[in-house]
Design a protein around this motif. Structure first.
Motif, PDB file in Angstrom:
ATOM      1  N   GLN A   1     -82.824  54.445  37.999  1.00 55.48           N
ATOM      2  CA  GLN A   1     -83.254  54.380  36.608  1.00 55.48           C
ATOM      3  C   GLN A   1     -82.102  54.387  35.614  1.00 55.48           C
ATOM      4  N   SER A   2     -81.022  55.082  35.943  1.00 58.65           N
ATOM      5  CA  SER A   2     -79.891  55.118  35.012  1.00 58.65           C
ATOM      6  C   SER A   2     -78.618  55.496  35.750  1.00 58.65           C
TER       7      SER A   2
ATOM      8  N   GLU B   1     -85.625  57.152  40.813  1.00 62.05           N
ATOM      9  CA  GLU B   1     -87.045  57.468  40.648  1.00 62.05           C
ATOM     10  C   GLU B   1     -87.394  58.770  41.357  1.00 62.05           C
TER      11      GLU B   1
ATOM     12  N   THR C   1     -86.524  53.257  42.646  1.00 59.16           N
ATOM     13  CA  THR C   1     -85.619  52.479  41.795  1.00 59.16           C
ATOM     14  C   THR C   1     -84.568  53.381  41.152  1.00 59.16           C
TER      15      THR C   1
ATOM     16  N   LYS D   1     -79.471  58.726  38.222  1.00 57.26           N
ATOM     17  CA  LYS D   1     -80.846  59.220  38.272  1.00 57.26           C
ATOM     18  C   LYS D   1     -81.708  58.141  38.907  1.00 57.26           C
TER      19      LYS D   1
ATOM     20  N   LEU E   1     -78.223  47.004  35.616  1.00 60.68           N
ATOM     21  CA  LEU E   1     -78.361  48.133  34.698  1.00 60.68           C
ATOM     22  C   LEU E   1     -77.220  48.140  33.691  1.00 60.68           C
TER      23      LEU E   1
END
Length: 389
Positions: A215-216, A272, A213, A270, A247
């Motif tokens: 993340q950011s 996973e 995934t 970023k 997101l």
């Protein structure tokens, strides 16, 4: 801070003992054929203690031989490794380098001092040359770097700070970068400070295959001497695109003094399992909305492959990986010419097993086995729907 002056070294010739050592001989026109061969050779020599000779440096480029940014990297490596050097002058097509012991401390390296004029030569490429050798030799150092910070054909300061350094941190290498003045093409004049911490253990191996995934996503804008509304419009455009992923982006703004003017936008991702960055520089007559869209399109193309890192980071991970405590593997959308060139170069300095194989429908997998043997797939894997650059 130590004053680093050309007079510290006898650049014209080396002592008799130097000529008795076995040199790693490298064809500087191989593969990518640019300054990367010089920079990676310097780093490997510093870490292994093996001297080298590069011939035909940048032989196929319009301005062949060592240019100011390459020479600054040589100068930095020689200063930190207390090396003996031959052929370190502008335009040189041959370089010999005999490393000594790596020494930390505080240093100043200025691309403009080497060129004798204003230069936007990338200081981040200089930083990447010596960062890993400093950390893995157990040395702490503070490097003040003057020159280009946000220029084409190189990782910008924001990419290094928000993508490259976090990736190294995952492997146990700690450093931070502070940007004080922006250096845009063509005037340069940027200034940043790199602080490297000594590693207390060898790098940790990584296994980044499917990225997992996301993340950011950070949206980093660096701007100098241009209206503030450009940043606001860029943020609004980025928020619209990134909202499609579900997101919420983190916005980071650097309003920096500079000799010239310019704007740089970086999407730092970023995942996973992995990191990626997508850089676009503003150009005269091009709206910031288009600049953001270009970076977004690069992100989308990468995300569809589900690979772990972008193709720039893919070759930058090789240096720490060959000194890790075990095998590392990661995936990337394509086998760039830079990646292939470093894979070709590594076994000249040390024993290492390397694999470059297709991964999934649109990617390649890199595997590094410290102390292993053989190279698999260097002339084969491309990654579906992609070609080397």
């Amino acid at each position: 801070m130590k004053c680093t002056c050309w007079g510290w070294y006898n650049w014209a010739k080396m002592d008799t003992q130097a000529h008795t050592r076995d040199f790693v001989v490298i064809d500087g026109s191989y593969g990518e054929g640019g300054g990367q061969i010089v920079r990676v050779s310097l780093a490997l020599s510093m870490l292994t203690g093996r001297p080298f000779e590069i011939r035909n440096i940048r032989a196929r480029r319009p301005n062949p031989g060592l240019q100011p940014q390459h020479l600054t990297a040589v100068y930095a490596a020689a200063t930190l490794a207390q090396a003996r050097v031959e052929g370190a002058y502008l335009g040189s097509s041959t370089l010999r380098f005999i490393p000594g012991e790596i020494e930390g401390g505080e240093f100043l390296f200025n691309v403009e001092e080497i060129s004798g004029a204003g230069s936007a030569g990338s200081v981040l490429l200089v930083a990447q040359t010596v960062l890993v050798p400093l950390a893995l030799s157990g040395q702490s150092a503070t490097l003040r770097l003057l020159g280009g910070t946000h220029v084409g054909w190189s990782p910008g300061a924001d990419y290094v700070k928000y993508v490259y350094l976090p990736a190294l941190r995952e492997m146990g290498i700690e450093a931070d970068l502070h940007i004080e003045y922006a250096g845009f093409y063509p005037k340069g004049g940027g200034m940043c400070t790199l602080r490297v911490k000594p590693a207390d253990a060898p790098p940790q191996p990584i296994e980044w295959l499917d990225r997992g995934t996301i993340q950011s996503i950070k949206v980093i804008t660096t701007i100098s001497n241009l209206p503030d509304h450009i940043v606001r419009r860029g943020d609004e455009t980025a928020e619209t695109f990134i909202g499609l992923t579900g997101l919420r982006p983190e916005f980071i703004h650097h309003f920096l003094p500079s000799r010239g003017f310019g704007v740089s936008l970086t999407l730092a991702v970023k995942a996973e399992h992995g990191y990626a960055g997508f850089i676009r520089l503003g150009r005269r007559g091009v709206a910031i909305e288009q600049v953001v869209e270009e970076a977004w399109n690069e992100f989308v193309a990468w995300a569809k492959t589900r690979t772990a890192v972008d193709h720039f980071l893919a070759d930058q991970l090789l240096l720490p990986a060959v000194f890790a405590t075990g095998p590392s593997t990661w995936t990337t959308p394509k086998a760039s010419s830079h990646l292939r060139t470093v894979l070709w170069l590594l076994p000249k300095f040390m024993q290492v097993g390397l694999e470059l194989t297709p991964w999934g429908e649109q990617g390649v997998q890199v595997k590094v086995v410290p102390g292993g043997e053989g190279i698999i797939g260097l002339n084969g894997a491309e990654g579906s729907n992609h070609t080397s650059t």
